[in-house]
Design a protein around this motif. Structure first.
Motif, mmCIF file in Angstrom:
data_model
loop_
_atom_site.group_PDB
_atom_site.id
_atom_site.type_symbol
_atom_site.label_atom_id
_atom_site.label_comp_id
_atom_site.label_asym_id
_atom_site.label_seq_id
_atom_site.Cartn_x
_atom_site.Cartn_y
_atom_site.Cartn_z
ATOM 1 N N PRO A 1 15.623 0.451 1.569
ATOM 2 C CA PRO A 1 14.700 -0.119 0.497
ATOM 3 C C PRO A 1 13.403 0.549 0.266
ATOM 4 C CG PRO A 1 15.159 -1.601 2.464
ATOM 5 C CD PRO A 1 15.864 -0.466 2.588
ATOM 6 N N VAL A 2 12.685 0.935 1.342
ATOM 7 C CA VAL A 2 11.314 1.702 1.293
ATOM 8 C C VAL A 2 11.626 2.886 0.307
ATOM 9 C CG1 VAL A 2 9.466 2.903 2.255
ATOM 10 C CG2 VAL A 2 10.428 0.692 3.233
ATOM 11 N N ALA A 3 12.672 3.659 0.591
ATOM 12 C CA ALA A 3 13.136 4.864 -0.220
ATOM 13 C C ALA A 3 13.136 4.352 -1.750
ATOM 14 C CB ALA A 3 14.263 5.341 0.275
ATOM 15 N N GLU A 4 13.851 3.416 -1.947
ATOM 16 C CA GLU A 4 13.812 3.132 -3.176
ATOM 17 C C GLU A 4 12.306 2.628 -3.863
ATOM 18 O OE1 GLU A 4 16.177 -0.606 -5.438
ATOM 19 O OE2 GLU A 4 17.279 0.675 -3.719
ATOM 20 N N HIS A 5 11.575 1.854 -3.075
ATOM 21 C CA HIS A 5 10.157 1.646 -3.464
ATOM 22 C C HIS A 5 9.334 2.694 -3.891
ATOM 23 C CE1 HIS A 5 10.265 -2.680 -3.080
ATOM 24 N NE2 HIS A 5 10.687 -2.674 -2.005
ATOM 25 N N LEU A 6 9.529 3.789 -3.200
ATOM 26 C CA LEU A 6 8.643 4.987 -3.154
ATOM 27 C C LEU A 6 9.054 6.035 -4.159
ATOM 28 C CD1 LEU A 6 7.731 5.718 0.528
ATOM 29 C CD2 LEU A 6 6.520 4.565 -1.115
ATOM 30 N N GLN A 7 10.500 5.919 -4.719
ATOM 31 C CA GLN A 7 10.909 6.885 -5.623
ATOM 32 C C GLN A 7 10.202 7.334 -6.837
ATOM 33 O OE1 GLN A 7 15.390 6.785 -5.926
ATOM 34 N NE2 GLN A 7 15.021 7.358 -8.330
ATOM 35 N N ALA A 8 9.621 6.452 -7.614
ATOM 36 C CA ALA A 8 9.250 6.370 -8.719
ATOM 37 C C ALA A 8 7.708 7.005 -8.531
ATOM 38 C CB ALA A 8 8.768 5.276 -9.584
ATOM 39 N N LEU B 1 8.593 12.535 -2.860
ATOM 40 C CA LEU B 1 9.016 13.450 -1.477
ATOM 41 C C LEU B 1 9.072 12.460 -0.618
ATOM 42 C CD1 LEU B 1 8.863 15.907 0.097
ATOM 43 C CD2 LEU B 1 6.395 16.008 0.315
ATOM 44 N N ALA B 2 8.352 11.366 -0.140
ATOM 45 C CA ALA B 2 8.387 10.586 0.775
ATOM 46 C C ALA B 2 10.017 9.987 0.594
ATOM 47 C CB ALA B 2 7.627 9.439 0.855
ATOM 48 N N SER B 3 10.106 9.382 -0.556
ATOM 49 C CA SER B 3 11.690 8.919 -0.854
ATOM 50 C C SER B 3 12.740 9.744 -0.343
ATOM 51 C CB SER B 3 11.735 8.709 -2.602
ATOM 52 O OG SER B 3 13.025 7.944 -2.701
ATOM 53 N N VAL B 4 12.460 11.293 -0.785
ATOM 54 C CA VAL B 4 13.861 12.116 -0.274
ATOM 55 C C VAL B 4 13.655 12.431 1.379
ATOM 56 C CG1 VAL B 4 14.023 14.548 -0.251
ATOM 57 C CG2 VAL B 4 13.716 13.526 -2.437
ATOM 58 N N ALA C 1 0.873 -1.219 0.055
ATOM 59 C CA ALA C 1 -0.162 -0.121 -0.161
ATOM 60 C C ALA C 1 0.963 1.087 0.234
ATOM 61 C CB ALA C 1 -0.924 -0.027 1.344
ATOM 62 N N LEU C 2 1.427 1.306 -0.983
ATOM 63 C CA LEU C 2 2.790 2.550 -1.310
ATOM 64 C C LEU C 2 2.236 3.903 -1.002
ATOM 65 C CD1 LEU C 2 5.033 0.829 -4.028
ATOM 66 C CD2 LEU C 2 5.089 0.615 -1.392
ATOM 67 N N ASP C 3 0.882 4.222 -1.534
ATOM 68 C CA ASP C 3 0.427 5.566 -1.371
ATOM 69 C C ASP C 3 0.284 5.749 0.283
ATOM 70 O OD1 ASP C 3 -1.658 3.491 -1.104
ATOM 71 O OD2 ASP C 3 -3.366 4.657 -1.546
ATOM 72 N N LEU D 1 23.032 11.699 -3.492
ATOM 73 C CA LEU D 1 23.052 11.623 -5.259
ATOM 74 C C LEU D 1 21.689 11.085 -5.591
ATOM 75 C CD1 LEU D 1 26.422 10.141 -6.105
ATOM 76 C CD2 LEU D 1 25.722 12.618 -6.267
ATOM 77 N N GLU D 2 21.066 10.215 -4.822
ATOM 78 C CA GLU D 2 19.560 10.038 -5.121
ATOM 79 C C GLU D 2 18.552 11.013 -4.889
ATOM 80 O OE1 GLU D 2 20.345 5.203 -4.135
ATOM 81 O OE2 GLU D 2 19.571 6.551 -2.696
ATOM 82 N N ILE D 3 18.779 11.542 -4.030
ATOM 83 C CA ILE D 3 17.962 12.869 -3.670
ATOM 84 C C ILE D 3 17.990 13.981 -4.846
ATOM 85 C CG2 ILE D 3 17.392 14.876 -2.382
ATOM 86 C CD1 ILE D 3 18.151 13.306 0.033
ATOM 87 N N GLU D 4 19.134 14.320 -5.257
ATOM 88 C CA GLU D 4 19.464 15.010 -6.393
ATOM 89 C C GLU D 4 18.611 14.504 -7.508
ATOM 90 O OE1 GLU D 4 21.440 17.958 -6.907
ATOM 91 O OE2 GLU D 4 21.730 17.954 -4.667
ATOM 92 N N GLY D 5 18.724 13.135 -7.884
ATOM 93 C CA GLY D 5 17.971 12.897 -8.983
ATOM 94 C C GLY D 5 16.680 12.739 -9.141
#
Length: 178
Positions: A94-101, A105-108, A69-71, A135-139
């Motif tokens: 790993p959660v940050a990676e799942h949420l990134q796409a 904001l949650a990923s950052v 339930a990523l939302d 670097l991931e945040i910058e992306g």
């Protein structure tokens, strides 16, 4: 044992109690499977609503991510980031990676938590991971049009520079990466 002995009501009560106690998705899945048709969807929503309010934010985040339930996981992060421990890298990364796409904001916010835990704890062995998170945040920063109540990326960088000017190893790695 309760189900095998014919006490399905007792088994359902036990499954629900175990889910509430552990926030383990296996108990919730078993609980939902045992419901009559068409009752499971409403029960699932009620269970996830209940879980979102639970005290252990890390267990809730793990449940919502595994469900998936990523939302809801994103909403949890945005609303309760201050409760999250950036030292829980085994979960947050790993959660940050799942949420990134879909939920940048949650990923950052999760990655910031990881970075700050590293810097606040002067964990130089984790600097390379903190640089990777930066670097991931910058992306994904350009995907975020509204940080809401959370500071922008530029303000975050300024704040950690002021707070951690002596973390030369970290800043030199950042300089090499950018």
């Amino acid at each position: 044992a309760l189900a095998a002995s014919g006490d399905e009501d007792g088994a359902q009560d036990h499954r629900w109690q175990m889910f509430q106690r552990t926030l383990d998705d296996r108990y919730l899945r078993d609980y939902l499977k045992s419901l009559p048709d068409f009752e499971d969807v409403e029960a699932e929503q009620k269970a996830l609503d209940w879980a979102e309010k639970a005290d252990d934010v890390h267990r809730v985040l793990a449940l919502l991510t595994n469900w998936p339930a990523l939302d809801r996981a994103s909403r949890l992060v945005v609303n309760r980031i201050s409760e999250m421990d950036g030292n829980a890298y085994y979960l947050l990364s790993p959660v940050a990676e799942h949420l990134q796409a879909k939920f940048p904001l949650a990923s950052v916010l999760l990655r910031r938590s990881l970075i700050e835990a590293t810097l606040n704890g002067a964990k130089s062995t984790r600097y390379k991971h903190a640089v990777r998170h930066m670097l991931e945040i910058e992306g994904v920063d350009l995907q975020i049009s509204d940080y809401g109540v959370h500071e922008t990326h530029e303000k975050f960088i300024s704040r950690i520079k002021r707070k951690h000017p002596r973390k030369r190893g970290f800043w030199s790695m950042i300089g090499e990466a950018f």
